[in-house]
Write a protein that holds these residues in place. Structure first.
Motif, PDB file in Angstrom:
ATOM      1  N   GLU A   1       0.868  -1.306  -0.067  1.00  0.00           N
ATOM      2  CA  GLU A   1       0.034   0.051   0.160  1.00  0.00           C
ATOM      3  C   GLU A   1       1.084   1.283  -0.056  1.00  0.00           C
ATOM      4  O   GLU A   1       0.648   2.232  -0.756  1.00  0.00           O
ATOM      5  N   ASN A   2       1.842   1.085   0.810  1.00  0.00           N
ATOM      6  CA  ASN A   2       2.813   2.255   0.743  1.00  0.00           C
ATOM      7  C   ASN A   2       4.216   1.811   1.165  1.00  0.00           C
ATOM      8  O   ASN A   2       4.303   1.038   2.260  1.00  0.00           O
ATOM      9  N   LEU A   3       5.467   2.331   0.672  1.00  0.00           N
ATOM     10  CA  LEU A   3       6.713   2.025   0.967  1.00  0.00           C
ATOM     11  C   LEU A   3       7.590   3.245   0.689  1.00  0.00           C
ATOM     12  O   LEU A   3       7.788   3.642  -0.243  1.00  0.00           O
ATOM     13  N   ASP A   4       8.089   3.577   1.733  1.00  0.00           N
ATOM     14  CA  ASP A   4       8.942   4.798   1.881  1.00  0.00           C
ATOM     15  C   ASP A   4      10.450   4.456   2.210  1.00  0.00           C
ATOM     16  O   ASP A   4      10.582   3.751   3.500  1.00  0.00           O
ATOM     17  N   VAL A   5      11.399   4.686   1.524  1.00  0.00           N
ATOM     18  CA  VAL A   5      12.941   4.404   1.909  1.00  0.00           C
ATOM     19  C   VAL A   5      13.608   5.544   1.937  1.00  0.00           C
ATOM     20  O   VAL A   5      13.551   6.393   0.945  1.00  0.00           O
TER      21      VAL A   5
END
Length: 247
Positions: free
Chosen positions: A29-33
């Motif tokens: 759904e959401n992935l931030d690095v």
């Protein structure tokens, strides 16, 4: 103001890591690095920190994680690998991990095709007679007070009768931090069904909660703490990271 913006090198690293991690998941759904470094350090293969924040990550066995936060510092990478669209670690690093699973997440896993197949054709004894049972529906609950609870409808193939199996238990992390076992099991009114069936459901519950389900390529997790609240489970863990997955 401009000093707060990520540099081009950081943006490229972030995108590579996001794509690599997403490739290991069935759904995101959401992935931030967020990778912190600068051009000079990057040339030397030095990264100050890597922060990963994810929501709604679906892993193997249709196990969904509501929240996944990971942080690692002082990461050493091969600077040449970045030019090839990869992040190659030159030495392993350790990361802190926090994961949140909801009651709905675990119910989804229990009623997935993968787990349902494990709970079909269970051979047990009822009144000394061998019978075959299939789990029809599993309802997993997190009532609070550190407990998990489960109700399941099972069908006896030989007669077509539907029976109910229920229990509650307290999850405990093993000394190794790799597995979860259920203790202080309290059985519901399981009628005349053999405890073998309940044991199979207990083992499947432990299997779903085991951290091996959360391992991604190049990462191995060890649970430090397992907190059970009403409606959710919070895992605190350490990760031994040998590689950051690349797409």
């Amino acid at each position: 103001m401009f000093d707060q913006q990520p540099g081009l090198g950081e943006e490229a690293l972030n995108k590579v890591a996001e794509l690599g991690l997403a490739s290991q998941l069935d759904d995101v759904e959401n992935l931030d690095v967020d990778i912190k470094t600068d051009a000079f350090k990057l040339i030397q293969g030095e990264v100050d920190s890597v922060t990963i924040d994810g929501n709604g990550l679906v892993m193997q066995g249709d196990l969904r994680v509501e929240e996944l936060d990971m942080y690692m510092s002082s990461v050493a990478i091969n600077p040449l690998s970045v030019a090839l669209g990869k992040i190659e670690l030159t030495k392993p690093t350790e990361a802190s991990v926090r994961a949140v699973l909801t009651e709905a997440d675990i119910n989804r896993a229990f009623n997935s095709d993968y787990v349902r197949q494990q709970l079909q054709q269970q051979q047990i004894h009822v009144q000394s007679q061998p019978v075959t049972v299939d789990a029809q529906q599993v309802n997993f609950r997190l009532p609070g007070e550190g407990k998990v609870a489960l109700n399941a409808s099972v069908m006896l193939r030989e007669t077509g009768q539907i029976h109910q199996v229920a229990f509650s238990a307290v999850p405990r992390v093993s000394a190794s931090g790799q597995t979860v076992t259920l203790e202080n099991v309290e059985y519901g009114n399981n009628e005349e069904l053999s405890p073998e069936l309940t044991q199979a459901l207990i083992e499947e519950t432990s299997e779903i909660l085991n951290l091996s389900n959360f391992d991604l390529e190049g990462m191995t997790l060890k649970i430090n703490n397992l907190q059970i609240e009403a409606g959710k489970i919070i895992l605190q863990a350490e990760a031994h990271v040998e590689q950051i997955p690349s797409g």
